[in-house]
Design an enzyme around this catalytic site. Structure first.
Site, PDB file in Angstrom:
ATOM      1  N   GLY A   1       9.527  18.524  72.537  1.00  0.00           N
ATOM      2  CA  GLY A   1       8.894  17.959  71.358  1.00  0.00           C
ATOM      3  C   GLY A   1       9.659  18.254  70.089  1.00  0.00           C
ATOM      4  CB  CYS A   2       8.904  20.567  67.339  1.00  0.00           C
ATOM      5  SG  CYS A   2       7.238  19.923  67.047  1.00  0.00           S
TER       6      CYS A   2
END
Length: 207
Positions: free
Chosen positions: A152-153
């Site tokens: 994700g991030c």
């Protein structure tokens, strides 16, 4: 000016060239908060301990050498008005709203004096934030990425680091995800196209 020949990598000559290390690295710790490290958290990971320890080692090395360390957190308005469609897609992000119970947005490791904490609303630490100008002003050309989650991030930040002209180095041991397969699969794809995935030992040597 001649274009350098690509360096063949594990994915063949079409992928996995190396962006390498520049002369001024910074460690960027991405969203390493209780929501991920606490087993009861909304994004609780199965085994975050190794990533926390590796990140702590990176931060200590950067501080000792005088390299910048930047931290990121996700934070929303109490009514999630600044979360856009992201909070609709991932409802558990409501845990990061101001005033939300649980303290899930608290950093696990503490920033040192003068180390900026960048507040973001989306996956990438660069999107809609001051991170790029902060790093440019400090003369940074290489970002050493640690934190969560790999798919994700961390992934989004690595991609935008490359897009912003920084050399992204993703430290394998300093990242974690919801399953080993998701973690390893995303590291492989990042290394093929968007970043150099490096081991903790290599990263510490460069720092």
């Amino acid at each position: 000016m001649s274009v350098p020949e690509p360096v063949p990598g594990p994915h063949g000559p079409s992928f996995s060239g190396r962006v390498g290390w520049g002369s001024r690295p910074a460690v960027v710790v991405i969203d390493l908060v209780r929501a991920y490290t606490d087993p009861d958290g909304p994004f609780g990971l199965p085994a975050p301990g190794r990533a926390v320890e590796a990140t702590e080692a990176l931060v200590a090395a950067a501080r000792a050498a005088g390299h910048p360390v930047v931290w990121t957190v996700v934070r929303y308005a109490p009514d999630l008005a600044d979360g856009g469609l992201f909070v609709r897609k991932v409802p558990a992000l409501a845990a990061f709203a101001e005033g939300a119970p649980g303290g899930w947005g608290e950093l696990v490791l503490q920033p040192g004096p003068g180390e900026p904490v960048v507040v973001k609303q989306y996956a990438s630490a660069f999107f809609g934030t001051s991170l790029a100008p902060t790093l440019h002003a400090a003369g940074v050309d290489t970002v050493v990425l640690a934190g969560v989650s790999t798919s994700g991030c961390v992934r989004a930040t690595a991609m935008d680091a490359l897009n912003s002209g920084f050399r992204p180095q993703v430290v394998r041991e300093a990242c974690a995800d919801r399953t080993p397969a998701v973690h390893e699969g995303n590291l492989a794809d990042l290394d093929a196209k968007y970043a150099d995935v490096v081991g903790l030992e290599e990263a510490l040597a460069h720092l």
